[in-house]
Design an enzyme around this catalytic site. Structure first.
Site, PDB file in Angstrom:
ATOM      1  CE1 TYR A 175     -19.195 -30.778 -65.697  1.00  0.00           C
ATOM      2  CE2 TYR A 175     -17.270 -30.985 -64.300  1.00  0.00           C
ATOM      3  CZ  TYR A 175     -18.400 -31.538 -64.873  1.00  0.00           C
ATOM      4  OH  TYR A 175     -18.707 -32.849 -64.629  1.00  0.00           O
TER       5      TYR A 175
ATOM      6  NE  ARG B  97     -13.361 -33.232 -71.080  1.00  0.00           N
ATOM      7  CZ  ARG B  97     -13.170 -34.181 -70.160  1.00  0.00           C
ATOM      8  NH1 ARG B  97     -13.407 -35.443 -70.443  1.00  0.00           N
ATOM      9  NH2 ARG B  97     -12.745 -33.859 -68.955  1.00  0.00           N
TER      10      ARG B  97
ATOM     11  NE  ARG C 235     -35.749 -19.218 -65.330  1.00  0.00           N
ATOM     12  CZ  ARG C 235     -36.794 -19.667 -66.008  1.00  0.00           C
ATOM     13  NH1 ARG C 235     -37.777 -18.842 -66.343  1.00  0.00           N
ATOM     14  NH2 ARG C 235     -36.875 -20.938 -66.367  1.00  0.00           N
TER      15      ARG C 235
ATOM     16  CG  HIS D  29     -36.375 -20.776 -71.447  1.00  0.00           C
ATOM     17  ND1 HIS D  29     -37.225 -20.155 -70.563  1.00  0.00           N
ATOM     18  CD2 HIS D  29     -36.331 -22.080 -71.080  1.00  0.00           C
ATOM     19  CE1 HIS D  29     -37.688 -21.039 -69.699  1.00  0.00           C
ATOM     20  NE2 HIS D  29     -37.155 -22.218 -69.990  1.00  0.00           N
TER      21      HIS D  29
ATOM     22  CE  LYS E 113     -15.546 -32.599 -67.078  1.00  0.00           C
ATOM     23  NZ  LYS E 113     -16.224 -33.689 -66.395  1.00  0.00           N
TER      24      LYS E 113
ATOM     25  CD  GLU F 184     -20.641 -41.034 -68.838  1.00  0.00           C
ATOM     26  OE1 GLU F 184     -19.411 -40.867 -68.917  1.00  0.00           O
ATOM     27  OE2 GLU F 184     -21.460 -40.173 -69.209  1.00  0.00           O
TER      28      GLU F 184
ATOM     29  CG  LEU G 253     -17.207 -36.447 -70.428  1.00  0.00           C
ATOM     30  CD1 LEU G 253     -17.915 -35.167 -70.861  1.00  0.00           C
ATOM     31  CD2 LEU G 253     -16.556 -36.256 -69.074  1.00  0.00           C
TER      32      LEU G 253
END
Ligand code: PDD
Length: 275
Positions: free
Chosen positions: A34, A53, A100, A102, A142, A174, A198
């Site tokens: 995101y 990014r 579902r 992996h 991110k 951070e 990040l």
């Protein structure tokens, strides 16, 4: 409440009209990345850096993205909104599984989602607490996998704190949703980029501007003690802007809220970001 504008797989609609499959890999695996892209006075802050990014995050996870279409969607959301300050949240997930699993099928297509939020960029001083960095080893991506951040920040919130300062074996990484800076001996310090943090865009822009003004900035590895002894600490992010730390839970600090060098950095920040 006003209806919130959003976009899902390229189609614009109101946020509450968008329906997402529970088999979206964003939902089952956090297999998604995101961006948070701020705008102030309808001017997007560092648009190209956010887009780059996002492209890099997608590349790191081999998520295909049409970055031109994404850029247009983000700009469209901002152009059509009836407020001046805010941000766009935009995420790209690997897609929706049939069942579902992996291991994803190469045939699934990327799922994108964005929406726009009104947000006032008001400087706020923060009470923080230290916590062990619980996260995975690729915090430079991110990704929406943010459970470590979420657990720590909610724990801190229960203790009356606004943010956390995370450390891995005493080395500062951070904030829960921000990068960290501090001042000592007339120098500005910030943890250097690694897989553990990040590469914040506010961080990058601020470092450049502070250096341009002749102030010394050092990037390196710093400890909890360095922060306890600091004259000033602040956090940066696309939504917080530059937020000064006023208190660290359970620690007596040497923080000077009107530190001269901090005031200069804050001024540099305001003059470059909020114009
Ligand atoms: N987060 N570090 C982490 C873990 C973050 O989540 C963020 C921002 C930053 C600062 O990055 P930038 O300056 O590019 O916003 C650093 C956003 C705002 C969020 O998750 O909402």
């Amino acid at each position: 409440m006003n209806q919130i504008q959003a976009v899902y797989n390229g189609k614009f609609d109101f946020l509450d009209k968008i329906k997402i499959s529970p088999l979206s890999r964003a939902y089952t695996f956090s297999d998604s990345v995101y961006e948070v892209i701020p705008f102030y006075n309808l001017k997007i802050i560092a648009f190209d850096k956010h887009i780059l990014r996002l492209k890099n995050s997608c590349k790191a996870l081999s998520i295909a993205i049409n970055i031109d279409a994404t850029s247009e969607e983000i700009m469209h959301l901002i152009k059509q909104c009836d407020f001046k300050d805010g941000y766009v949240y935009y995420q790209a997930s690997r897609g929706v599984d049939d069942i579902r699993s992996h291991i994803y099928k190469e045939s699934i297509s990327t799922e994108t989602f964005g929406y726009i939020v009104e947000h006032a960029f008001k400087p706020k001083s923060l009470k923080v607490m230290f916590c062990e960095d619980l996260r995975w080893q690729r915090c430079d991506i991110k990704s929406t996998s943010l459970l470590g951040n979420v657990m720590s920040m909610n724990f801190a919130s229960e203790k009356g704190c606004d943010e956390v300062i995370m450390h891995k074996n005493d080395l500062i990484t951070e904030g829960g949703a921000s990068n960290i800076f501090f001042i000592n001996n007339d120098c500005v310090y910030t943890p250097s980029l690694s897989h553990n943090i990040l590469p914040g865009i506010t961080r990058e822009l601020l470092i450049t501007k502070i250096k341009e003004s002749g102030i010394r900035v050092e990037e390196g590895q710093y400890t909890i003690d360095d922060l306890i002894n600091a004259k000033s600490i602040w956090l940066t992010s696309s939504t917080k802007g530059l937020a000064q730390v006023s208190e660290i839970l359970d620690y007596k600090t040497n923080l000077e809220m009107d530190n001269m060098l901090f005031k200069k950095c804050e001024e540099i920040f305001k003059n470059n970001f909020f114009i």
